[in-house]
Scaffold this motif. Sequence first.
Motif: not given
Length: 524
Positions: A391-392, A394-399, A423-424
Amino acid sequence: MIDWQETDSSGALSRQDAVGQVTHWGPLWTVMRILAHLYSPGAAERPVLLVLVAGGWKTACMVGDAIEAYGVLLDSSLSLIREASRDARTFDRLAVHRAADVWDNNTFPLFRAVRAGTTWGRERRARTGLRWMSELGPSRREWMMGLLGSDGERLVPPVTEPEGPTRDHEGRVRPGMLRLTADSAGELARDYLLPHAEVQRLRVEVRGERHLTASLELAVPRAYPVDNSAAAGHRVKVFVDVERLTEVVFDSADTSGVELRTAPGLVTVRLGTSGVLRGDGVQVWVEDWLWHLSPEGRRAQAQAEAAGPGVPGPSESRQPQGWLRGPSRIAAEVLRDAMLHVRCVGHPTSVGDISPHAVCDAFDGAGKAIIAAGALRTPWGRDAAFERLIDEWIGRCSTEVHRRFREMLHGKALCYVLSRLPEAQGEADARTVPRKAEYTGPAMLRLARFTAPDGNRPMPQPGEAVLNLAVPSGDDAGLPWRMYVPQPHDPARFQLRTQAFRDTGRLDAGNFENGPGALLITRK
Protein backbone atom coordinates in the motif's frame (compact mmCIF):
# COMPACT_ATOMS: atom_id res chain seq x y z
CA MET A 1 40.75 4.75 8.55
CA ILE A 2 43.61 2.29 8.04
CA ASP A 3 45.03 1.95 4.53
CA TRP A 4 45.65 -1.81 4.30
CA GLN A 5 47.23 -1.49 0.85
CA GLU A 6 49.96 0.92 2.02
CA THR A 7 53.41 -0.60 1.50
CA ASP A 8 56.73 -0.30 3.30
CA SER A 9 59.70 1.63 1.94
CA SER A 10 60.58 -1.22 -0.44
CA GLY A 11 57.12 -1.14 -1.98
CA ALA A 12 56.95 -4.95 -1.93
CA LEU A 13 55.10 -5.61 1.35
CA SER A 14 51.70 -4.13 2.15
CA ARG A 15 50.07 -3.84 5.56
CA GLN A 16 47.47 -6.37 4.39
CA ASP A 17 50.21 -8.90 3.55
CA ALA A 18 52.02 -8.38 6.83
CA VAL A 19 49.24 -8.32 9.43
CA GLY A 20 46.02 -8.72 7.44
CA GLN A 21 43.10 -11.09 7.89
CA VAL A 22 44.83 -13.92 6.01
CA THR A 23 47.93 -13.86 8.24
CA HIS A 24 48.33 -15.29 11.74
CA TRP A 25 47.02 -11.92 13.00
CA GLY A 26 43.61 -12.71 11.45
CA PRO A 27 42.05 -14.27 14.60
CA LEU A 28 42.96 -11.16 16.59
CA TRP A 29 41.08 -8.89 14.20
CA THR A 30 38.12 -11.27 14.37
CA VAL A 31 38.02 -11.08 18.17
CA MET A 32 38.38 -7.28 18.10
CA ARG A 33 35.53 -7.00 15.59
CA ILE A 34 33.27 -9.22 17.73
CA LEU A 35 34.03 -7.16 20.84
CA ALA A 36 33.27 -3.96 18.96
CA HIS A 37 29.88 -5.35 17.95
CA LEU A 38 29.14 -6.67 21.44
CA TYR A 39 29.75 -3.35 23.14
CA SER A 40 28.17 -1.13 20.49
CA PRO A 41 24.62 0.28 20.85
CA GLY A 42 21.98 -2.33 20.07
CA ALA A 43 24.42 -5.20 20.51
CA ALA A 44 22.00 -7.10 22.75
CA GLU A 45 19.74 -7.66 19.76
CA ARG A 46 22.57 -9.07 17.62
CA PRO A 47 23.81 -12.46 18.91
CA VAL A 48 27.21 -13.77 17.89
CA LEU A 49 27.51 -16.77 15.58
CA LEU A 50 30.57 -19.02 16.01
CA VAL A 51 30.89 -22.05 13.76
CA LEU A 52 33.01 -25.02 14.88
CA VAL A 53 34.94 -26.59 12.03
CA ALA A 54 37.84 -29.03 11.87
CA GLY A 55 40.86 -27.40 13.44
CA GLY A 56 39.04 -24.77 15.47
CA TRP A 57 36.46 -22.02 15.26
CA LYS A 58 35.62 -20.59 11.86
CA THR A 59 35.72 -16.80 11.46
CA ALA A 60 32.86 -15.43 13.52
CA CYS A 61 30.24 -12.97 12.41
CA MET A 62 27.31 -11.14 13.88
CA VAL A 63 23.93 -12.66 13.11
CA GLY A 64 22.08 -10.15 10.94
CA ASP A 65 25.14 -8.91 9.06
CA ALA A 66 24.27 -10.62 5.78
CA ILE A 67 20.53 -9.97 5.86
CA GLU A 68 21.14 -6.30 6.67
CA ALA A 69 23.71 -6.10 3.87
CA TYR A 70 21.04 -7.42 1.50
CA GLY A 71 18.76 -4.56 2.49
CA VAL A 72 21.60 -2.04 2.23
CA LEU A 73 22.30 -3.19 -1.33
CA LEU A 74 18.68 -2.57 -2.33
CA ASP A 75 18.47 0.85 -0.67
CA SER A 76 21.88 1.85 -2.04
CA SER A 77 20.81 0.76 -5.53
CA LEU A 78 17.74 2.99 -5.28
CA SER A 79 19.87 5.89 -4.04
CA LEU A 80 22.32 5.37 -6.90
CA ILE A 81 19.49 5.32 -9.45
CA ARG A 82 17.91 8.44 -7.95
CA GLU A 83 21.19 10.37 -8.00
CA ALA A 84 22.12 9.23 -11.54
CA SER A 85 18.70 10.30 -12.90
CA ARG A 86 18.14 13.47 -10.86
CA ASP A 87 18.75 15.77 -13.81
CA ALA A 88 18.96 14.89 -17.50
CA ARG A 89 22.05 17.08 -17.88
CA THR A 90 23.98 14.65 -15.64
CA PHE A 91 22.01 11.49 -16.46
CA ASP A 92 24.06 8.27 -16.29
CA ARG A 93 21.99 5.81 -18.29
CA LEU A 94 24.42 2.91 -17.97
CA ALA A 95 24.68 3.24 -14.18
CA VAL A 96 20.88 3.28 -13.85
CA HIS A 97 20.51 0.25 -16.11
CA ARG A 98 23.18 -1.72 -14.25
CA ALA A 99 21.73 -1.04 -10.79
CA ALA A 100 18.18 -1.94 -11.87
CA ASP A 101 19.30 -5.04 -13.78
CA VAL A 102 20.81 -6.54 -10.61
CA TRP A 103 17.32 -6.91 -9.11
CA ASP A 104 15.86 -8.89 -11.99
CA ASN A 105 17.33 -12.12 -10.58
CA ASN A 106 17.90 -11.01 -6.99
CA THR A 107 14.56 -9.63 -5.78
CA PHE A 108 13.00 -13.03 -5.15
CA PRO A 109 16.12 -14.36 -3.37
CA LEU A 110 15.95 -11.33 -1.05
CA PHE A 111 12.31 -12.05 -0.15
CA ARG A 112 13.04 -15.78 0.28
CA ALA A 113 15.80 -14.87 2.71
CA VAL A 114 13.66 -12.57 4.84
CA ARG A 115 10.79 -15.10 4.93
CA ALA A 116 12.94 -17.81 6.58
CA GLY A 117 11.39 -18.96 9.84
CA THR A 118 14.38 -18.28 12.12
CA THR A 119 17.11 -15.69 12.58
CA TRP A 120 19.73 -18.26 11.66
CA GLY A 121 17.75 -19.28 8.58
CA ARG A 122 17.50 -15.69 7.38
CA GLU A 123 21.23 -15.21 7.84
CA ARG A 124 22.08 -18.44 6.04
CA ARG A 125 19.83 -17.64 3.09
CA ALA A 126 21.13 -14.08 2.94
CA ARG A 127 24.74 -15.26 2.72
CA THR A 128 23.75 -17.69 -0.03
CA GLY A 129 21.95 -14.88 -1.85
CA LEU A 130 24.93 -12.54 -1.64
CA ARG A 131 27.19 -15.23 -3.09
CA TRP A 132 24.64 -15.87 -5.83
CA MET A 133 24.56 -12.15 -6.64
CA SER A 134 28.35 -11.84 -6.79
CA GLU A 135 29.01 -14.88 -8.96
CA LEU A 136 28.11 -13.06 -12.16
CA GLY A 137 31.76 -11.99 -12.21
CA PRO A 138 34.40 -9.70 -10.69
CA SER A 139 32.71 -6.59 -12.04
CA ARG A 140 29.49 -7.46 -10.21
CA ARG A 141 31.38 -8.09 -6.96
CA GLU A 142 33.25 -4.79 -7.38
CA TRP A 143 29.89 -3.04 -7.80
CA MET A 144 28.63 -4.68 -4.59
CA MET A 145 31.76 -3.69 -2.65
CA GLY A 146 31.27 -0.11 -3.78
CA LEU A 147 27.87 -0.07 -2.07
CA LEU A 148 28.71 -2.19 1.00
CA GLY A 149 32.13 -0.75 1.78
CA SER A 150 34.71 -2.63 3.80
CA ASP A 151 32.09 -4.80 5.54
CA GLY A 152 31.32 -6.45 2.23
CA GLU A 153 34.73 -8.11 2.16
CA ARG A 154 33.68 -10.36 5.04
CA LEU A 155 30.33 -11.28 3.53
CA VAL A 156 31.07 -11.77 -0.15
CA PRO A 157 33.94 -14.11 -1.11
CA PRO A 158 36.25 -13.07 -3.97
CA VAL A 159 35.19 -14.16 -7.44
CA THR A 160 37.74 -15.27 -9.99
CA GLU A 161 37.20 -14.99 -13.72
CA PRO A 162 39.64 -16.64 -16.12
CA GLU A 163 41.38 -14.26 -18.49
CA GLY A 164 41.46 -14.90 -22.20
CA PRO A 165 39.46 -17.59 -24.02
CA THR A 166 36.56 -19.38 -22.35
CA ARG A 167 35.01 -22.78 -23.09
CA ASP A 168 31.40 -23.61 -23.91
CA HIS A 169 29.34 -26.60 -22.71
CA GLU A 170 30.90 -28.79 -25.44
CA GLY A 171 34.44 -27.89 -24.44
CA ARG A 172 35.17 -25.71 -27.47
CA VAL A 173 37.06 -22.48 -26.88
CA ARG A 174 35.43 -19.10 -27.32
CA PRO A 175 37.20 -15.75 -27.48
CA GLY A 176 36.72 -13.93 -24.19
CA MET A 177 36.71 -10.24 -23.39
CA LEU A 178 40.07 -8.68 -24.29
CA ARG A 179 41.62 -5.41 -23.24
CA LEU A 180 42.93 -3.93 -26.46
CA THR A 181 46.73 -3.99 -26.50
CA ALA A 182 49.32 -4.37 -29.24
CA ASP A 183 49.28 -8.16 -28.74
CA SER A 184 45.48 -8.55 -28.78
CA ALA A 185 45.22 -6.23 -31.80
CA GLY A 186 47.73 -8.45 -33.60
CA GLU A 187 45.72 -11.58 -32.76
CA LEU A 188 42.55 -10.00 -34.16
CA ALA A 189 44.36 -8.98 -37.34
CA ARG A 190 45.56 -12.57 -37.87
CA ASP A 191 42.07 -14.11 -37.48
CA TYR A 192 39.92 -11.49 -39.22
CA LEU A 193 40.04 -9.24 -42.27
CA LEU A 194 39.76 -5.93 -40.45
CA PRO A 195 40.33 -3.83 -43.62
CA HIS A 196 37.04 -5.29 -44.91
CA ALA A 197 35.04 -4.75 -41.72
CA GLU A 198 31.78 -2.80 -41.84
CA VAL A 199 30.30 -0.66 -39.06
CA GLN A 200 26.92 -2.05 -38.03
CA ARG A 201 26.23 0.19 -35.05
CA LEU A 202 27.86 3.08 -33.20
CA ARG A 203 26.68 4.55 -29.92
CA VAL A 204 28.34 7.55 -28.26
CA GLU A 205 26.99 8.89 -24.98
CA VAL A 206 27.83 11.05 -22.01
CA ARG A 207 27.80 9.54 -18.51
CA GLY A 208 27.40 11.99 -15.65
CA GLU A 209 28.61 15.46 -16.50
CA ARG A 210 31.45 14.97 -18.99
CA HIS A 211 32.35 11.26 -19.13
CA LEU A 212 32.18 10.37 -22.83
CA THR A 213 31.99 6.68 -23.85
CA ALA A 214 31.48 4.77 -27.09
CA SER A 215 30.31 1.34 -28.17
CA LEU A 216 30.99 0.00 -31.66
CA GLU A 217 29.63 -3.11 -33.41
CA LEU A 218 31.44 -4.42 -36.49
CA ALA A 219 30.67 -7.12 -39.06
CA VAL A 220 34.02 -8.69 -39.91
CA PRO A 221 34.88 -11.43 -42.46
CA ARG A 222 37.10 -14.31 -41.33
CA ALA A 223 40.69 -14.62 -42.48
CA TYR A 224 40.68 -18.41 -41.95
CA PRO A 225 38.87 -20.93 -44.15
CA VAL A 226 35.54 -22.43 -43.06
CA ASP A 227 32.67 -24.21 -44.79
CA ASN A 228 30.54 -21.69 -46.69
CA SER A 229 27.26 -22.93 -45.22
CA ALA A 230 28.67 -22.73 -41.70
CA ALA A 231 30.05 -19.24 -42.31
CA ALA A 232 26.69 -18.03 -43.61
CA GLY A 233 24.92 -19.23 -40.48
CA HIS A 234 27.50 -17.84 -38.04
CA ARG A 235 28.60 -14.34 -38.99
CA VAL A 236 31.34 -12.71 -36.96
CA LYS A 237 30.56 -9.68 -34.83
CA VAL A 238 33.24 -7.68 -33.07
CA PHE A 239 32.21 -5.34 -30.24
CA VAL A 240 34.53 -2.50 -29.20
CA ASP A 241 33.85 -0.51 -26.02
CA VAL A 242 35.77 2.70 -25.33
CA GLU A 243 35.46 3.57 -21.64
CA ARG A 244 37.12 7.02 -21.82
CA LEU A 245 36.50 8.58 -25.21
CA THR A 246 38.33 11.79 -26.13
CA GLU A 247 37.53 12.15 -29.83
CA VAL A 248 34.92 10.85 -32.27
CA VAL A 249 34.62 11.51 -36.00
CA PHE A 250 32.06 9.40 -37.85
CA ASP A 251 30.37 9.44 -41.25
CA SER A 252 27.93 6.68 -42.21
CA ALA A 253 29.04 7.11 -45.84
CA ASP A 254 32.58 6.10 -44.86
CA THR A 255 32.38 2.95 -42.72
CA SER A 256 34.34 0.29 -44.64
CA GLY A 257 37.59 -0.83 -43.07
CA VAL A 258 38.86 -0.74 -39.50
CA GLU A 259 42.37 -0.25 -38.17
CA LEU A 260 43.38 -0.69 -34.51
CA ARG A 261 46.34 1.31 -33.22
CA THR A 262 47.65 1.16 -29.66
CA ALA A 263 50.00 3.40 -27.72
CA PRO A 264 50.67 3.86 -23.99
CA GLY A 265 47.48 5.33 -22.51
CA LEU A 266 45.82 5.80 -25.89
CA VAL A 267 43.98 3.58 -28.39
CA THR A 268 42.90 4.72 -31.85
CA VAL A 269 40.22 2.96 -33.85
CA ARG A 270 40.23 4.11 -37.47
CA LEU A 271 36.89 3.84 -39.29
CA GLY A 272 36.99 4.08 -43.07
CA THR A 273 39.27 6.75 -44.50
CA SER A 274 38.60 9.62 -42.08
CA GLY A 275 36.56 8.29 -39.13
CA VAL A 276 38.13 7.77 -35.72
CA LEU A 277 37.41 6.76 -32.14
CA ARG A 278 40.22 7.78 -29.82
CA GLY A 279 40.43 7.11 -26.10
CA ASP A 280 41.53 4.77 -23.33
CA GLY A 281 40.15 1.74 -21.51
CA VAL A 282 39.23 -0.09 -24.71
CA GLN A 283 37.82 -3.62 -24.52
CA VAL A 284 37.03 -5.98 -27.39
CA TRP A 285 34.67 -8.92 -27.45
CA VAL A 286 34.38 -11.24 -30.46
CA GLU A 287 31.22 -13.22 -31.19
CA ASP A 288 32.46 -16.07 -33.41
CA TRP A 289 31.03 -19.58 -32.99
CA LEU A 290 33.71 -21.02 -35.30
CA TRP A 291 36.70 -19.37 -33.64
CA HIS A 292 38.09 -22.74 -32.57
CA LEU A 293 38.92 -23.32 -36.27
CA SER A 294 41.09 -20.18 -36.54
CA PRO A 295 44.88 -20.23 -36.00
CA GLU A 296 44.59 -18.49 -32.63
CA GLY A 297 41.58 -20.64 -31.73
CA ARG A 298 43.39 -23.90 -32.57
CA ARG A 299 46.29 -22.84 -30.38
CA ALA A 300 43.93 -21.95 -27.52
CA GLN A 301 42.02 -25.23 -27.99
CA ALA A 302 45.22 -27.26 -27.71
CA GLN A 303 46.23 -25.42 -24.54
CA ALA A 304 42.76 -25.89 -23.04
CA GLU A 305 42.70 -29.62 -23.77
CA ALA A 306 46.16 -30.03 -22.27
CA ALA A 307 44.89 -28.32 -19.11
CA GLY A 308 42.13 -30.92 -18.67
CA PRO A 309 38.33 -31.07 -18.99
CA GLY A 310 36.92 -27.65 -19.66
CA VAL A 311 33.18 -28.15 -19.57
CA PRO A 312 32.05 -25.90 -16.73
CA GLY A 313 30.43 -27.71 -13.83
CA PRO A 314 27.50 -26.50 -11.76
CA SER A 315 28.01 -23.43 -9.65
CA GLU A 316 28.92 -24.10 -6.05
CA SER A 317 26.22 -21.84 -4.70
CA ARG A 318 22.54 -21.58 -5.52
CA GLN A 319 20.05 -18.83 -4.97
CA PRO A 320 18.18 -19.06 -1.66
CA GLN A 321 15.38 -21.61 -1.70
CA GLY A 322 11.94 -21.22 -0.17
CA TRP A 323 8.34 -20.64 -1.09
CA LEU A 324 6.88 -17.19 -1.61
CA ARG A 325 3.13 -16.86 -1.40
CA GLY A 326 0.52 -14.32 -0.37
CA PRO A 327 1.50 -10.71 0.37
CA SER A 328 5.27 -11.38 0.32
CA ARG A 329 4.98 -12.79 -3.23
CA ILE A 330 2.93 -9.78 -4.32
CA ALA A 331 5.45 -7.37 -2.76
CA ALA A 332 8.31 -9.17 -4.53
CA GLU A 333 6.47 -8.97 -7.87
CA VAL A 334 5.76 -5.26 -7.45
CA LEU A 335 9.36 -4.43 -6.54
CA ARG A 336 10.81 -6.59 -9.30
CA ASP A 337 8.49 -5.08 -11.91
CA ALA A 338 9.47 -1.60 -10.75
CA MET A 339 13.13 -2.45 -11.30
CA LEU A 340 12.37 -3.97 -14.70
CA HIS A 341 10.56 -0.74 -15.59
CA VAL A 342 13.66 1.27 -14.64
CA ARG A 343 15.88 -1.20 -16.51
CA CYS A 344 14.15 -0.19 -19.75
CA VAL A 345 16.52 2.80 -19.91
CA GLY A 346 18.87 0.23 -21.45
CA HIS A 347 16.95 0.89 -24.67
CA PRO A 348 17.83 4.44 -25.78
CA THR A 349 14.51 4.77 -27.60
CA SER A 350 12.64 4.27 -24.30
CA VAL A 351 14.60 6.71 -22.11
CA GLY A 352 12.02 9.47 -22.50
CA ASP A 353 9.24 7.17 -21.24
CA ILE A 354 10.95 6.00 -18.03
CA SER A 355 10.73 7.74 -14.65
CA PRO A 356 13.50 6.17 -12.54
CA HIS A 357 13.52 9.06 -10.05
CA ALA A 358 9.77 8.62 -9.44
CA VAL A 359 10.17 4.88 -8.83
CA CYS A 360 12.95 5.56 -6.34
CA ASP A 361 10.76 8.04 -4.48
CA ALA A 362 7.98 5.45 -4.25
CA PHE A 363 10.29 2.69 -2.95
CA ASP A 364 12.41 4.86 -0.68
CA GLY A 365 13.73 2.77 2.24
CA ALA A 366 12.36 -0.48 0.76
CA GLY A 367 15.37 -2.56 1.77
CA LYS A 368 15.17 -1.67 5.45
CA ALA A 369 11.38 -2.05 5.46
CA ILE A 370 11.53 -5.51 3.85
CA ILE A 371 14.06 -6.73 6.43
CA ALA A 372 11.91 -5.38 9.27
CA ALA A 373 8.74 -7.02 7.91
CA GLY A 374 10.47 -10.38 7.56
CA ALA A 375 11.83 -10.20 11.11
CA LEU A 376 8.36 -10.25 12.71
CA ARG A 377 7.74 -13.41 14.72
CA THR A 378 4.37 -14.62 13.41
CA PRO A 379 3.40 -15.47 9.81
CA TRP A 380 0.24 -13.37 10.04
CA GLY A 381 2.26 -10.46 11.37
CA ARG A 382 4.65 -10.71 8.42
CA ASP A 383 1.77 -10.92 5.94
CA ALA A 384 0.16 -7.82 7.41
CA ALA A 385 3.48 -5.95 7.25
CA PHE A 386 3.99 -6.83 3.59
CA GLU A 387 0.43 -5.73 2.78
CA ARG A 388 1.16 -2.36 4.36
CA LEU A 389 4.38 -2.12 2.33
CA ILE A 390 2.49 -2.72 -0.91
CA ASP A 391 0.00 0.00 0.00
CA GLU A 392 2.78 2.43 0.89
CA TRP A 393 4.85 1.78 -2.24
CA ILE A 394 2.05 2.07 -4.75
CA GLY A 395 0.34 4.86 -2.82
CA ARG A 396 3.51 6.97 -3.09
CA CYS A 397 3.69 6.48 -6.86
CA SER A 398 3.06 9.34 -9.23
CA THR A 399 0.01 9.01 -11.46
CA GLU A 400 2.12 7.92 -14.43
CA VAL A 401 4.04 5.23 -12.52
CA HIS A 402 0.82 4.01 -10.88
CA ARG A 403 -0.73 3.49 -14.32
CA ARG A 404 2.31 1.51 -15.43
CA PHE A 405 2.10 -0.69 -12.35
CA ARG A 406 -1.42 -1.61 -13.32
CA GLU A 407 -0.25 -2.36 -16.87
CA MET A 408 2.62 -4.53 -15.64
CA LEU A 409 0.49 -6.51 -13.19
CA HIS A 410 -2.36 -6.93 -15.65
CA GLY A 411 -2.49 -10.41 -17.15
CA LYS A 412 -0.31 -11.97 -14.44
CA ALA A 413 -1.40 -14.54 -11.92
CA LEU A 414 -1.52 -11.57 -9.54
CA CYS A 415 -4.21 -9.69 -11.46
CA TYR A 416 -6.58 -10.03 -8.49
CA VAL A 417 -4.35 -7.50 -6.73
CA LEU A 418 -5.53 -4.78 -9.09
CA SER A 419 -8.88 -4.43 -7.35
CA ARG A 420 -7.22 -3.49 -4.06
CA LEU A 421 -4.38 -1.28 -5.27
CA PRO A 422 -4.48 2.10 -3.54
CA GLU A 423 -4.90 5.22 -5.61
CA ALA A 424 -1.79 7.18 -6.50
CA GLN A 425 -1.01 10.00 -4.08
CA GLY A 426 2.12 11.36 -5.77
CA GLU A 427 1.90 14.37 -8.05
CA ALA A 428 2.66 14.25 -11.76
CA ASP A 429 6.37 14.72 -12.45
CA ALA A 430 7.25 17.61 -14.73
CA ARG A 431 10.06 15.48 -16.17
CA THR A 432 7.54 12.99 -17.63
CA VAL A 433 5.82 14.06 -20.85
CA PRO A 434 3.87 12.21 -23.54
CA ARG A 435 6.06 10.41 -26.09
CA LYS A 436 4.53 12.24 -29.05
CA ALA A 437 4.96 15.73 -27.59
CA GLU A 438 7.10 17.82 -29.95
CA TYR A 439 9.78 20.11 -28.57
CA THR A 440 11.72 23.07 -29.92
CA GLY A 441 14.33 24.94 -27.89
CA PRO A 442 17.65 24.55 -26.06
CA ALA A 443 18.96 21.00 -25.69
CA MET A 444 22.06 19.04 -24.71
CA LEU A 445 23.02 15.91 -26.62
CA ARG A 446 23.43 12.97 -24.22
CA LEU A 447 23.44 10.05 -26.64
CA ALA A 448 23.69 9.49 -30.38
CA ARG A 449 23.27 6.04 -31.93
CA PHE A 450 23.52 5.02 -35.56
CA THR A 451 22.42 1.59 -36.82
CA ALA A 452 23.23 0.61 -40.40
CA PRO A 453 20.64 -1.14 -42.60
CA ASP A 454 20.87 -4.94 -42.41
CA GLY A 455 19.64 -6.81 -45.46
CA ASN A 456 21.07 -10.19 -44.40
CA ARG A 457 18.22 -11.00 -42.01
CA PRO A 458 15.09 -12.94 -42.95
CA MET A 459 13.28 -9.63 -42.55
CA PRO A 460 15.62 -6.82 -43.71
CA GLN A 461 16.08 -4.12 -41.08
CA PRO A 462 16.22 -0.42 -42.05
CA GLY A 463 18.84 1.93 -40.66
CA GLU A 464 18.11 4.05 -37.62
CA ALA A 465 19.34 7.24 -35.97
CA VAL A 466 18.47 7.72 -32.29
CA LEU A 467 19.18 10.78 -30.15
CA ASN A 468 18.77 11.27 -26.39
CA LEU A 469 18.54 14.94 -25.47
CA ALA A 470 18.38 16.79 -22.17
CA VAL A 471 15.81 19.60 -22.42
CA PRO A 472 14.24 22.00 -19.87
CA SER A 473 11.21 20.71 -17.97
CA GLY A 474 9.41 24.02 -18.15
CA ASP A 475 9.78 27.78 -17.94
CA ASP A 476 11.24 27.62 -14.42
CA ALA A 477 15.02 27.65 -14.82
CA GLY A 478 15.42 25.96 -11.41
CA LEU A 479 13.63 22.75 -12.43
CA PRO A 480 15.69 19.68 -13.31
CA TRP A 481 15.90 19.00 -17.03
CA ARG A 482 14.16 15.97 -18.55
CA MET A 483 15.11 13.42 -21.21
CA TYR A 484 13.65 13.82 -24.66
CA VAL A 485 13.88 11.31 -27.54
CA PRO A 486 13.00 12.66 -31.00
CA GLN A 487 11.22 10.21 -33.26
CA PRO A 488 13.87 7.79 -34.64
CA HIS A 489 14.10 7.56 -38.41
CA ASP A 490 16.03 5.86 -41.20
CA PRO A 491 18.76 8.36 -42.19
CA ALA A 492 20.28 8.71 -45.63
CA ARG A 493 23.48 9.89 -43.92
CA PHE A 494 24.66 10.28 -40.33
CA GLN A 495 27.67 12.43 -39.38
CA LEU A 496 28.92 12.97 -35.82
CA ARG A 497 31.81 14.84 -34.19
CA THR A 498 32.96 15.31 -30.61
CA GLN A 499 31.78 18.92 -30.34
CA ALA A 500 28.16 17.79 -30.64
CA PHE A 501 28.34 16.75 -26.96
CA ARG A 502 29.82 20.02 -25.69
CA ASP A 503 27.69 22.73 -24.11
CA THR A 504 24.08 23.41 -25.06
CA GLY A 505 22.74 23.34 -28.61
CA ARG A 506 19.26 23.74 -30.01
CA LEU A 507 16.57 21.39 -31.28
CA ASP A 508 14.39 22.74 -34.06
CA ALA A 509 11.92 20.67 -36.09
CA GLY A 510 13.60 17.48 -34.94
CA ASN A 511 17.09 18.64 -35.97
CA PHE A 512 19.76 19.16 -33.30
CA GLU A 513 22.40 21.82 -33.93
CA ASN A 514 25.50 22.50 -31.85
CA GLY A 515 28.05 24.06 -34.16
CA PRO A 516 28.95 23.54 -37.83
CA GLY A 517 29.24 19.86 -38.74
CA ALA A 518 28.86 18.61 -35.15
CA LEU A 519 25.83 16.43 -35.95
CA LEU A 520 24.28 16.13 -39.39
CA ILE A 521 21.43 13.72 -40.10
CA THR A 522 20.26 13.70 -43.69
CA ARG A 523 16.77 12.25 -43.99
CA LYS A 524 15.66 10.07 -46.86
